[in-house]
Design a protein around this motif. Structure first.
Motif, mmCIF file in Angstrom:
data_model
loop_
_atom_site.group_PDB
_atom_site.id
_atom_site.type_symbol
_atom_site.label_atom_id
_atom_site.label_comp_id
_atom_site.label_asym_id
_atom_site.label_seq_id
_atom_site.Cartn_x
_atom_site.Cartn_y
_atom_site.Cartn_z
ATOM 1 N N HIS A 65 -16.251 -46.126 -26.727
ATOM 2 C CA HIS A 65 -17.773 -46.778 -26.448
ATOM 3 C C HIS A 65 -18.416 -45.396 -26.498
ATOM 4 O O HIS A 65 -18.058 -44.383 -25.793
ATOM 5 C CB HIS A 65 -17.930 -47.507 -25.234
ATOM 6 C CG HIS A 65 -17.131 -48.703 -25.421
ATOM 7 N ND1 HIS A 65 -15.717 -48.900 -24.919
ATOM 8 C CD2 HIS A 65 -17.503 -49.919 -25.637
ATOM 9 C CE1 HIS A 65 -15.309 -50.021 -25.016
ATOM 10 N NE2 HIS A 65 -16.228 -50.851 -25.662
ATOM 11 N N THR A 66 -19.904 -45.345 -26.905
ATOM 12 C CA THR A 66 -20.782 -44.401 -26.619
ATOM 13 C C THR A 66 -22.119 -44.577 -26.290
ATOM 14 O O THR A 66 -23.122 -43.925 -26.263
ATOM 15 C CB THR A 66 -20.773 -43.561 -28.210
ATOM 16 O OG1 THR A 66 -21.370 -44.464 -29.041
ATOM 17 C CG2 THR A 66 -19.672 -43.186 -28.755
ATOM 18 N N GLY A 67 -22.202 -45.747 -26.187
ATOM 19 C CA GLY A 67 -23.656 -46.361 -25.885
ATOM 20 C C GLY A 67 -24.297 -45.793 -24.699
ATOM 21 O O GLY A 67 -25.521 -45.130 -24.643
ATOM 22 N N PRO A 68 -23.769 -45.879 -23.442
ATOM 23 C CA PRO A 68 -24.279 -45.004 -22.474
ATOM 24 C C PRO A 68 -24.597 -43.599 -22.603
ATOM 25 O O PRO A 68 -25.543 -43.213 -22.203
ATOM 26 C CB PRO A 68 -23.316 -45.215 -21.126
ATOM 27 C CG PRO A 68 -22.355 -46.467 -21.590
ATOM 28 C CD PRO A 68 -22.322 -46.414 -23.045
ATOM 29 N N ALA A 69 -23.665 -42.827 -23.437
ATOM 30 C CA ALA A 69 -23.862 -41.654 -23.595
ATOM 31 C C ALA A 69 -25.305 -41.493 -24.469
ATOM 32 O O ALA A 69 -25.920 -40.291 -24.298
ATOM 33 C CB ALA A 69 -22.728 -40.889 -24.252
ATOM 34 N N LEU A 70 -25.474 -42.306 -25.475
ATOM 35 C CA LEU A 70 -26.481 -42.304 -26.257
ATOM 36 C C LEU A 70 -28.031 -42.417 -25.445
ATOM 37 O O LEU A 70 -28.845 -42.204 -25.955
ATOM 38 C CB LEU A 70 -26.609 -43.327 -27.424
ATOM 39 C CG LEU A 70 -25.461 -42.931 -28.524
ATOM 40 C CD1 LEU A 70 -25.339 -44.307 -29.219
ATOM 41 C CD2 LEU A 70 -25.542 -41.820 -29.279
ATOM 42 N N GLN A 71 -27.862 -43.094 -24.445
ATOM 43 C CA GLN A 71 -28.943 -43.162 -23.413
ATOM 44 C C GLN A 71 -29.003 -41.964 -22.467
ATOM 45 O O GLN A 71 -29.818 -42.031 -21.634
ATOM 46 C CB GLN A 71 -28.862 -44.705 -22.731
ATOM 47 C CG GLN A 71 -28.865 -45.796 -23.432
ATOM 48 C CD GLN A 71 -28.441 -47.017 -22.753
ATOM 49 O OE1 GLN A 71 -28.590 -46.941 -21.445
ATOM 50 N NE2 GLN A 71 -28.187 -48.094 -23.328
ATOM 51 N N GLY A 72 -28.186 -41.010 -22.786
ATOM 52 C CA GLY A 72 -28.425 -39.737 -21.983
ATOM 53 C C GLY A 72 -27.821 -39.797 -20.633
ATOM 54 O O GLY A 72 -27.796 -38.984 -19.700
ATOM 55 N N ARG A 73 -26.648 -40.716 -20.573
ATOM 56 C CA ARG A 73 -25.753 -40.661 -19.300
ATOM 57 C C ARG A 73 -24.438 -40.442 -19.462
ATOM 58 O O ARG A 73 -23.707 -40.741 -20.482
ATOM 59 C CB ARG A 73 -25.710 -42.088 -18.752
ATOM 60 C CG ARG A 73 -27.207 -42.692 -18.025
ATOM 61 C CD ARG A 73 -27.189 -43.698 -17.377
ATOM 62 N NE ARG A 73 -27.101 -45.004 -18.118
ATOM 63 C CZ ARG A 73 -25.949 -45.571 -18.333
ATOM 64 N NH1 ARG A 73 -24.839 -45.546 -17.443
ATOM 65 N NH2 ARG A 73 -25.925 -46.749 -19.126
#
Length: 574
Positions: A118-126
């Motif tokens: 999963h990469t979703g939270p990282a794409l939001q800067g977290r």
């Protein structure tokens, strides 16, 4: 045919050993399981911190940001990522584009493929972490965004595989199991030594056998009539049975008390405190004669003493009566010898033709014997006392001592109450007369340079509701400092080191008999220079005397003075 083997129940020590081994095993296994779970959680947390630190460092690197903006990021980043992976010890460092295309991978053939995770939270800067199964298998990983201002230009993922974490846990678990096995072995050895000691103390008996032994022990203590005491190493009473309490006159709770705080006679207390064994020692308590045996209990150090007591009160009284009977028999034998001599004299006078002189000789002898009998029977109508005095008079005469009755002696028949046993009267009067005869005879024999008349004076009469017995002699008397000691068991001046075995009991028996009947006994100086013993026994309901005997009331005779010469008296009939 082989006999079946009877299986003996496991001893108490064996049962405790088995139970303790199970308990120690359970505790060690529980601690190991808890440590494993705790170590696994700590290992995963440590791995997560380690990969987070590595990924954040890579994402913050200026060279990574520059490479992300370049035309061919994998060319620059693959070597960098592998160097970081090797230096930090993580299993992979993957740098990818925002849409998940790998620019780096430990396996170069995987570069350009899509990232598994999963990469979703990282794409939001977290920054976030997870456990996910990728191309290297299950791993603990973290995904960190590469920021260029406010825009995410790339992603960095670092991770450690679960297999690597498990391998580390296995290494720690092996060390933990080694410590646990050591603790189990040490605990088992300590338990074995402890139970071996317990087995020695319980002699290998199981709980049922110990319970039965306790029941037998209690039943035996109450069934045995002899006294039994067990003293610990500090001479405190650890155990005492009913017989011991009765023989020593103890009441209330005495367990744990020292023997020198029980108020026992000094000689008996010294015997109980002695370190060595004592065999068949005779001691007097307030109202009994006991035979004492002691045996130390040792096992490398002093653990205590076992004491046995036997009641010899009745036996000593019977022994005194037997001594009196023997004395009577000896006196009769001597008198028979004298009578034969006198009969020969009478026959010789008749053969010589001097019949008148023979009659005169016989008449004088008969009158002398009858006068003494008439005097005793006339003054003492009580048959037991009269017979005792006649016998003692014959014994005293054989030793050259004159036994006389005081002028005021008078005892009517039937005067003595039922509660005053004849045996106690024989004990009291017989021992006092025997001691007086001993003293008078010894003093007469000692005065070789002068002729001294040996005499014992006996007074018997009812006086103010009491029976008064007074026996005086012409012996050496009793020293003032020995007035109380004469009644102690073993007191005797015939043996400077103390009375020999079997002696020194007469006056102790006198005091016991007097106290038993609620009377008093004391010793003073006699008018003739010797000693005078005075006994007062109540003729009404008797009550035991609790306190030591008080001095007797002054008699009608002049106040005597006690000579300062050493006493010449023994506490037992000869």
């Amino acid at each position: 045919m082989r006999r079946p083997r009877i299986r003996r129940p496991r001893s108490l020590a064996g049962q405790l050993f088995a139970m303790q081994i199970v308990l120690v095993t359970f505790v060690v296994a529980g601690c190991a399981a808890f440590a494993y779970v705790a170590d696994r959680g700590q290992a995963e947390e440590a791995a997560r911190r380690e990969v987070t630190a590595a990924a954040v460092a890579v994402a913050a690197s200026a060279s990574v940001r520059d490479a992300v903006r370049s035309a061919d990021p994998p060319l620059v980043l693959q070597a960098y990522a592998e160097r970081v992976r090797t230096d930090t010890g993580v299993d992979f460092v993957t740098i990818m584009s925002p849409d998940g295309i790998r620019w780096t991978h430990p396996d170069p053939e995987r570069i350009g493929e899509g990232f598994l995770g999963h990469t979703g939270p990282a794409l939001q800067g977290r920054t976030f972490s997870e456990t996910y199964t990728g191309t290297l298998g299950p791993s603990v990983r973290v995904v960190v965004p590469v920021m260029d201002g406010d825009r995410v230009t790339g992603l960095v993922s670092a991770g450690i595989t679960v297999d690597a974490i498990s391998a580390e846990i296995r290494r720690q678990l092996l060390a933990l199991l080694g410590v646990a096995l050591g603790a189990l072995g040490l605990g088992g050895a300590g338990t074995y030594l402890l139970n071996a000691r317990l087995r020695r103390h319980t002699h290998g008996m199981n709980a049922g056998e110990l319970s039965r032994m306790h029941d037998y022990h209690e039943a035996t203590l109450h069934a045995v009539r002899e006294g039994l005491l067990m003293l610990d190493g500090q001479h405190r009473i650890a155990l005492i049975n009913d017989g011991g309490r009765e023989l020593l006159g103890l009441t209330g709770e005495v367990i744990g008390h020292r023997v020198d705080a029980l108020g026992l006679p000094p000689a008996l207390t010294d015997a109980l405190l002695a370190a060595g064994p004592r065999v068949d020692e005779v001691h007097a308590t307030s109202d009994r004669i006991v035979v004492l045996n002691t045996s130390p209990v040792s096992g490398g150090e002093r653990h205590g003493t076992v004491v046995t007591l036997r009641d010899h009160t009745e036996l000593q009284a019977l022994s005194g009566e037997l001594d009196s009977v023997r004395g009577f028999a000896e006196a009769l034998r001597s008198q028979a010898h004298e009578a034969a001599n006198r009969l020969h004299a009478v026959v010789s006078l008749i053969e010589l033709g001097r019949a008148d002189e023979a009659v005169e000789f016989v008449t004088a002898e008969l009158e002398l014997a009858q006068a003494l009998t008439d005097e005793v029977v006339g003054a003492v109508a009580e048959p037991v006392l009269a017979a005792l005095l006649l016998g003692k008079a014959a014994q005293a005469n054989e030793r050259g001592v004159e036994l006389v009755l005081a002028p005021d002696t008078h005892v009517d028949d039937g005067l003595l109450p039922d509660h005053l046993p004849a045996r106690d009267l024989v004990t009291v009067l017989g021992n006092l007369v025997d001691n007086a005869v001993d003293a008078a005879a010894e003093e007469a024999n000692r005065s070789a340079t002068e002729v001294r008349h040996a005499q014992v004076t006996v007074t018997l009469r009812a006086d103010a509701g009491e029976l008064l017995l007074r026996v005086g002699d012409t012996g050496a008397g009793v020293a003032p400092e020995a007035m109380e000691e004469v009644f102690r068991r073993g007191w005797s001046t015939k043996s400077p080191g103390g009375a020999p075995h079997g002696r020194g009991l007469g006056l102790a028996l006198v005091r016991q008999a007097v106290r038993r009947n609620g009377g008093t006994v004391c010793v003073t100086g006699a008018p003739g220079g010797g000693a005078e013993f005075t006994v007062r026994l109540p003729l009404h309901a008797a009550r035991p005397a609790d306190a030591p005997a008080a001095p007797a009331a002054p008699s009608s005779s002049p106040t005597p003075t006690v000579p300062a010469t050493p006493a010449a008296r023994t506490g037992v009939p000869s």
